[in-house]
Design an enzyme around this catalytic site. Sequence first.
Site, mmCIF file in Angstrom:
data_model
loop_
_atom_site.group_PDB
_atom_site.id
_atom_site.type_symbol
_atom_site.label_atom_id
_atom_site.label_comp_id
_atom_site.label_asym_id
_atom_site.label_seq_id
_atom_site.Cartn_x
_atom_site.Cartn_y
_atom_site.Cartn_z
ATOM 1 N N SER A 56 0.810 -1.229 0.000
ATOM 2 C CA SER A 56 0.000 0.000 0.000
ATOM 3 C C SER A 56 0.841 1.277 0.000
ATOM 4 O O SER A 56 0.492 2.227 -0.705
ATOM 5 C CB SER A 56 -0.968 -0.009 1.190
ATOM 6 O OG SER A 56 -1.942 -1.001 0.971
ATOM 7 N N LYS A 90 -10.249 -5.686 10.209
ATOM 8 C CA LYS A 90 -11.288 -5.001 9.421
ATOM 9 C C LYS A 90 -12.622 -4.884 10.162
ATOM 10 O O LYS A 90 -13.368 -3.939 9.948
ATOM 11 C CB LYS A 90 -11.475 -5.704 8.070
ATOM 12 C CG LYS A 90 -10.276 -5.504 7.143
ATOM 13 C CD LYS A 90 -10.497 -6.087 5.780
ATOM 14 C CE LYS A 90 -9.229 -5.929 4.932
ATOM 15 N NZ LYS A 90 -9.355 -6.501 3.595
ATOM 16 N N ASN A 135 -12.127 -1.369 5.385
ATOM 17 C CA ASN A 135 -10.688 -1.372 5.082
ATOM 18 C C ASN A 135 -10.139 0.037 4.911
ATOM 19 O O ASN A 135 -8.953 0.212 4.676
ATOM 20 C CB ASN A 135 -10.387 -2.219 3.824
ATOM 21 C CG ASN A 135 -10.843 -1.528 2.550
ATOM 22 O OD1 ASN A 135 -11.676 -0.625 2.588
ATOM 23 N ND2 ASN A 135 -10.310 -1.955 1.421
ATOM 24 N N ASN A 173 -16.976 -23.351 1.351
ATOM 25 C CA ASN A 173 -15.906 -23.111 2.320
ATOM 26 C C ASN A 173 -15.543 -24.429 2.989
ATOM 27 O O ASN A 173 -16.380 -25.327 3.118
ATOM 28 C CB ASN A 173 -16.368 -22.103 3.383
ATOM 29 C CG ASN A 173 -15.222 -21.593 4.241
ATOM 30 O OD1 ASN A 173 -14.168 -21.250 3.704
ATOM 31 N ND2 ASN A 173 -15.398 -21.566 5.547
ATOM 32 N N GLY A 215 -4.408 -11.295 -7.394
ATOM 33 C CA GLY A 215 -5.195 -10.196 -6.839
ATOM 34 C C GLY A 215 -4.507 -8.847 -6.836
ATOM 35 O O GLY A 215 -4.971 -7.928 -6.156
HETATM 36 P P1 NDP Z 1 -9.661 -14.960 6.761
HETATM 37 O O1 NDP Z 1 -8.632 -15.464 7.709
HETATM 38 O O2 NDP Z 1 -10.736 -14.069 7.264
HETATM 39 O O3 NDP Z 1 -10.410 -16.221 6.052
HETATM 40 C C1 NDP Z 1 -9.670 -17.274 5.555
HETATM 41 C C2 NDP Z 1 -10.549 -18.173 4.692
HETATM 42 O O4 NDP Z 1 -9.693 -19.101 4.006
HETATM 43 C C3 NDP Z 1 -11.558 -19.000 5.452
HETATM 44 O O5 NDP Z 1 -12.709 -19.170 4.667
HETATM 45 C C4 NDP Z 1 -10.816 -20.346 5.623
HETATM 46 O O6 NDP Z 1 -11.662 -21.464 5.772
HETATM 47 C C5 NDP Z 1 -10.123 -20.438 4.310
HETATM 48 N N1 NDP Z 1 -8.920 -21.300 4.293
HETATM 49 C C6 NDP Z 1 -7.765 -21.078 4.950
HETATM 50 N N2 NDP Z 1 -6.864 -22.045 4.654
HETATM 51 C C7 NDP Z 1 -7.490 -22.896 3.794
HETATM 52 C C8 NDP Z 1 -7.090 -24.080 3.115
HETATM 53 N N3 NDP Z 1 -5.871 -24.616 3.275
HETATM 54 N N4 NDP Z 1 -7.968 -24.679 2.291
HETATM 55 C C9 NDP Z 1 -9.210 -24.157 2.101
HETATM 56 N N5 NDP Z 1 -9.647 -23.029 2.732
HETATM 57 C C10 NDP Z 1 -8.789 -22.405 3.557
HETATM 58 O O7 NDP Z 1 -8.815 -14.251 5.585
HETATM 59 P P2 NDP Z 1 -9.336 -13.131 4.591
HETATM 60 O O8 NDP Z 1 -10.682 -13.538 4.126
HETATM 61 O O9 NDP Z 1 -9.195 -11.787 5.191
HETATM 62 O O10 NDP Z 1 -8.272 -13.190 3.385
HETATM 63 C C11 NDP Z 1 -8.303 -14.245 2.418
HETATM 64 C C12 NDP Z 1 -7.299 -13.972 1.309
HETATM 65 O O11 NDP Z 1 -7.682 -12.836 0.534
HETATM 66 C C13 NDP Z 1 -5.876 -13.679 1.802
HETATM 67 O O12 NDP Z 1 -4.971 -14.399 0.966
HETATM 68 C C14 NDP Z 1 -5.710 -12.189 1.592
HETATM 69 O O13 NDP Z 1 -4.359 -11.846 1.346
HETATM 70 C C15 NDP Z 1 -6.560 -11.987 0.345
HETATM 71 N N6 NDP Z 1 -7.035 -10.606 0.182
HETATM 72 C C16 NDP Z 1 -6.622 -9.894 -0.915
HETATM 73 C C17 NDP Z 1 -7.057 -8.603 -1.130
HETATM 74 C C18 NDP Z 1 -6.586 -7.860 -2.345
HETATM 75 O O14 NDP Z 1 -6.772 -6.635 -2.410
HETATM 76 N N7 NDP Z 1 -6.026 -8.528 -3.334
HETATM 77 C C19 NDP Z 1 -7.966 -7.920 -0.190
HETATM 78 C C20 NDP Z 1 -8.380 -8.769 0.920
HETATM 79 C C21 NDP Z 1 -7.908 -10.052 1.092
HETATM 80 P P3 NDP Z 1 -12.200 -21.926 7.221
HETATM 81 O O15 NDP Z 1 -13.404 -21.090 7.489
HETATM 82 O O16 NDP Z 1 -12.513 -23.354 7.025
HETATM 83 O O17 NDP Z 1 -11.075 -21.687 8.206
#
Ligand code: NDP
Length: 283
Positions: free
Chosen positions: A17, A66, A87, A155, A245
Amino acid sequence: MTDRYAVLGNPIAHSKSPEIHTAFALEVGHDIAYTRILVPLDGFVATIDAYRKQGACGVNVTVPFKIEAYQYGMEHSQRAEVAGAANTLRFDPGQSNACIFADNTDGVGLVSDIRDNLGYAIVGKRVLLLGAGGAARSVMGALLDELPASISLTNRTIVRAHELAERFIRIQSNAQIEVVDIAHLTKYQYDIIINATSASLHESLPVIPATAFAEKSLAYDMMYGKGATPFLRFAANAGAATTDGLGMLVEQAAEAFLLWRGVRPQTAPIIAGIRQSANNNSE
Ligand code: NDP
């Protein structure tokens, strides 16, 4: 006087950023300084209170704050309200009516990248969103606004997908979101599959059958900065077009810049510049 901004998160060292906003400011001729702030996991409010007292104008907020950022807001944009997460915060000064305005620009960032930068219309398409964490929650509203033919949500922990779908159906009574158990994904095909899980952070592949990718589909990984992720490699083998992304990151930043500065900078040169320097570093 130089206006001050920062991105708050934990971890934060990897954040692009500062370079994005510094480039935006240069592009439009604004005088800003933008830094990273590492926030202790139990210290969001104390950190942001102190930063505001120093005269800062606004912040971006990333994982895992967030929801706290949303709660810190005094007024909220509709899209932040829908997501229940923010955000971007803007600190509006005033002797008696100082305000903290909370926004969420992730959804519009994703949609701008898919629709405008990559040229994939979302309207009428079958969309699958993988994940039910903060990122999925932040982009669902903007995806629904694009009027896809359908949105499916899956999920690893399926109960979280149901909770997320129910939240949106509660807010937007006409929202058509189908929760699909991972085991049943073999029955369906999708035009756009978005990986909103954090699996790529750990170099792992979320479970997805190759048959889920329709002909000429787009696979979008919200993760950026690590080259082709396991999800993108898998999708490419299944015949999909792929992208990371980075475009979303730059587009959500441009929306934050607009909220703070009243002007939306050009994003294409910044996306190209970051891609170029990533390629140079990997050579
Ligand atoms: P969270 O920690 O809130 O959520 C993580 C999610 O990923 C949950 O649904 C979790 O499932 C799932 N998950 C984690 N590990 C695995 C796995 N090995 N296999 C399958 N599912 C998995 O993270 P965020 O939602 O905040 O972020 C998610 C991604 O998005 C990150 O990589 C982040 O960098 C990216 N991002 C990118 C942005 C951009 O501008 N490009 C903006 C915001 C986010 P469960 O519920 O089962 O634990």
